[in-house]
Scaffold this motif. Structure first.
Motif, PDB file in Angstrom:
ATOM      1  N   ILE A 186       1.161 -10.019  24.747  1.00 34.08           N
ATOM      2  CA  ILE A 186       1.530  -8.734  25.672  1.00 34.08           C
ATOM      3  C   ILE A 186       2.951  -8.563  24.514  1.00 34.08           C
ATOM      4  O   ILE A 186       3.092  -7.786  24.227  1.00 34.08           O
ATOM      5  CB  ILE A 186       1.977  -8.900  26.869  1.00 34.08           C
ATOM      6  N   ALA A 187       4.338  -9.895  25.092  1.00 32.43           N
ATOM      7  CA  ALA A 187       5.257  -9.438  24.749  1.00 32.43           C
ATOM      8  C   ALA A 187       5.481  -9.532  22.449  1.00 32.43           C
ATOM      9  O   ALA A 187       5.889  -8.723  22.269  1.00 32.43           O
ATOM     10  CB  ALA A 187       5.811 -10.441  25.089  1.00 32.43           C
ATOM     11  N   ALA A 188       4.166 -10.419  22.024  1.00 30.47           N
ATOM     12  CA  ALA A 188       4.178  -9.775  20.931  1.00 30.47           C
ATOM     13  C   ALA A 188       3.703  -8.473  20.413  1.00 30.47           C
ATOM     14  O   ALA A 188       4.865  -8.028  18.923  1.00 30.47           O
ATOM     15  CB  ALA A 188       2.980 -11.017  20.354  1.00 30.47           C
ATOM     16  N   LEU A 189       2.974  -7.764  20.877  1.00 39.04           N
ATOM     17  CA  LEU A 189       2.265  -6.489  20.692  1.00 39.04           C
ATOM     18  C   LEU A 189       3.742  -5.762  21.655  1.00 39.04           C
ATOM     19  O   LEU A 189       4.179  -4.726  20.362  1.00 39.04           O
ATOM     20  CB  LEU A 189       1.996  -6.379  21.998  1.00 39.04           C
ATOM     21  N   ALA A 190       4.360  -5.981  22.169  1.00 38.55           N
ATOM     22  CA  ALA A 190       5.768  -5.216  22.361  1.00 38.55           C
ATOM     23  C   ALA A 190       6.682  -4.970  21.369  1.00 38.55           C
ATOM     24  O   ALA A 190       7.658  -4.142  20.525  1.00 38.55           O
ATOM     25  CB  ALA A 190       6.713  -5.787  23.683  1.00 38.55           C
TER      26      ALA A 190
END
Length: 298
Positions: free
Chosen positions: A77-81
């Motif tokens: 999720i952090a990578a997408l953000a």
């Protein structure tokens, strides 16, 4: 720095669709892209996600990108953000479609289409592991995606969140009147209390005490997770008045999750979702839409 050239703002609306590689999610991606939205199609499996993007591009829809996303993995999720922040600086639309049923099928599906719905209802089995996975994915996974991407949505001039839900998540599915009232008391309900209720549900599930305590049975965890996400969506809408945050039931759609027993096509189901994702400024927020019409959470 003096003389630096700033990057011009990206003018098209940007949407993220979770679980976008097939079924309703894929159709949501196609329809949003057809409406002039830049779509970031996400999926757990990189190959399936990339193949889905190529399939849409073959239809002439070029402004579609793929990014891997596992909604139960905080680093994913952090990578997408980080990608969204670097590439666009904001997010305009988030469609939370990814979900699991949390049940096991006890035998192969009947190939007779008329018998499929009856088969689905009679030949599924709730398990403790499946219940935990359903709560972890359908509630906590989706919630973590929302919480992480919320600052990017707040950077939009008109942020939208469309949480794909189900009629199974309506409060009438819960027989315990006290729990039902708590989940409907949005002015006083807190995230912490939702955590407590979900913990109690799983404890009662493991103790084989669902009926005793008024919880639903049959797709039990799926129903409770969707009811919890509906409640959280309403809490979030109260806190973020500038955003449009809504839940949408696309209807009973022919997908893998329904074992193709649905009565609507993915295209028909997705249209309801897209209509909510594209609500005009000043439109409803904290609402539940069932097949295109605003309805009660109860």
């Amino acid at each position: 720095m003096e003389g630096a050239i700033s990057k011009p703002p990206y003018t098209r609306r940007i949407a993220v669709v979770t679980g976008g590689n097939k079924g309703i999610g894929l159709e949501v991606c196609r329809q949003l892209a057809s409406d002039g939205v830049t779509v970031v199609l996400t999926a757990r499996d990189e190959k399936r996600g990339a193949d889905a993007v190529e399939k849409l591009k073959a239809l002439g829809l070029c402004d579609i990108l793929f990014h891997q996303l596992e909604i139960t993995d905080s680093s994913s999720i952090a990578a997408l953000a980080d990608f969204l922040k670097t590439r666009f600086g904001r997010l305009d639309i988030l469609v939370n479609n990814a979900a699991v049923s949390g049940v096991e099928h006890v035998q192969e599906v009947d190939t007779n289409e008329e018998k499929r719905l009856e088969w689905v209802l009679k030949n599924i089995r709730d398990t403790v592991d499946g219940a935990k996975k359903s709560i972890q994915t359908n509630y906590y996974g989706t919630k973590h995606v929302i919480d992480t991407l919320l600052p990017l949505l707040q950077s939009s001039n008109g942020g939208r969140i469309a949480n794909v839900t189900s009629a199974y998540g309506l409060l009438r599915r819960i027989n315990n009147e006290e729990i039902r009232q708590e989940l409907d008391d949005i002015e006083n309900l807190t995230e912490e209390r939702l955590d407590e209720l979900l913990g109690k549900f799983l404890k009662d599930f493991e103790a084989d005490a669902l009926e005793m305590h008024g919880w639903p049975v049959g797709l039990a965890a799926y129903k409770v997770a969707k009811a919890a996400m509906n409640a959280y969506s309403r809490i979030l809408a109260r806190r973020n008045r500038a955003l449009r945050i809504n839940c949408v039931h696309p209807g009973y759609v022919k997908t893998d999750m329904s074992m193709s027993s649905g009565v609507l096509t993915p295209e028909e189901g997705a249209r309801s979702v897209v209509n909510v994702a594209l609500l005009p400024d000043g439109g409803p927020t904290g609402a539940y839409f069932a097949m295109g019409q605003e309805a009660s959470f109860v």
